[in-house]
Design a protein around this motif. Sequence first.
Motif, short mmCIF file in Angstrom:
data_model
loop_
_atom_site.label_atom_id
_atom_site.label_comp_id
_atom_site.label_asym_id
_atom_site.label_seq_id
_atom_site.Cartn_x
_atom_site.Cartn_y
_atom_site.Cartn_z
N TYR A 30 -4.78 1.00 -4.61
CA TYR A 30 -4.21 1.52 -3.37
C TYR A 30 -3.02 2.46 -3.59
O TYR A 30 -3.00 3.56 -3.05
CB TYR A 30 -3.83 0.37 -2.43
N THR B 194 -3.66 6.35 -3.06
CA THR B 194 -2.97 6.90 -1.89
C THR B 194 -2.07 8.06 -2.29
O THR B 194 -2.05 9.11 -1.62
CB THR B 194 -2.14 5.81 -1.18
N MET C 266 5.26 6.56 3.04
CA MET C 266 4.40 5.78 2.14
C MET C 266 4.81 5.94 0.68
O MET C 266 4.79 4.97 -0.08
CB MET C 266 2.94 6.20 2.33
N HIS D 25 5.26 -1.59 7.05
CA HIS D 25 3.82 -1.51 7.30
C HIS D 25 3.56 -1.24 8.78
O HIS D 25 2.68 -0.45 9.14
CB HIS D 25 3.14 -2.82 6.90
N ALA E 176 4.23 2.42 9.54
CA ALA E 176 3.15 3.26 9.02
C ALA E 176 1.92 3.17 9.92
O ALA E 176 1.26 4.17 10.20
CB ALA E 176 2.81 2.86 7.59
N GLU F 190 -6.64 6.54 6.89
CA GLU F 190 -6.31 5.46 7.83
C GLU F 190 -6.98 4.16 7.39
O GLU F 190 -6.33 3.11 7.28
CB GLU F 190 -6.76 5.84 9.23
N THR G 73 -5.51 2.78 4.18
CA THR G 73 -4.19 2.20 4.40
C THR G 73 -4.29 0.83 5.07
O THR G 73 -3.57 -0.11 4.71
CB THR G 73 -3.32 3.14 5.26
N HIS H 62 -5.20 -1.67 2.51
CA HIS H 62 -4.02 -1.88 1.67
C HIS H 62 -3.08 -2.88 2.34
O HIS H 62 -2.65 -3.87 1.74
CB HIS H 62 -3.35 -0.51 1.45
#
Length: 232
Positions: A91, A95, A134, A174, A177, A212, A215, A218
């Motif tokens: 991840y 990412t 991020m 989180h 985000a 998306e 994430t 993750h």
Amino acid sequence: MTFPFSTDTLVKDIVNKIPKTSDVFKKNRIDFCCGGNIPLSQAAAQNGLNMDSLIKELKMVYEKSKSAETNLEVWTNSDTNTIIDHVITQYHHTTEEELALLSPYVTKVSRVHGDHHPELLKVYELFYEFKKEMIEHMAKEEAEVFPLIRQLAGNTIENRQEAIAMIVELEKEHDHAGEILRELRAVTSDFTLPLDACGTYSLVYKRLEELEGHTFMHVHLENNILFPRYLV
């Protein structure tokens, strides 16, 4: 795993199925946007490319995309260090790579089409806010919080409350985000393309939607599997 394309597959169909293959085409100067309505073999010939090498590059992207489709239930019974290592490799690294690769496309689309589609200016703003947060978030996890969680797992922690407070802070990050991603989805009307969308426009929306999903997986692995072990 079987590669689902052949030399006769249209370039645009490959990108439509696996948007990240656009990076391979861009690197090899293959026009996957306006000139994508030709077979892969023709695109390779026009650019003097070795067909086997091109297929190999595309297969690597395909296999990487398929390996990301992990059944997260298996991690419920994995030890903490294994989960953390998986988060970093599966991840964090992916990412970081995608944020870097997607940035020029987001910038280009907002610059070229922003006058007629002002929502793209908001997409640009939200994407770069998400990218900044991020990158900072993942760096903090790796440098500060994950080492503390490893200590928690090994019962070698000196200040347990400090570690727990940092985990709670990660959950708040989180949440933020996730809010940015929700705004992105809202401003794009669920990533719905306008009738005049070009290939790059389409690519940006598809990759944003994939980002998306990536994430959310993750965050799920951390919030719902890793962190609850220590927030008790």
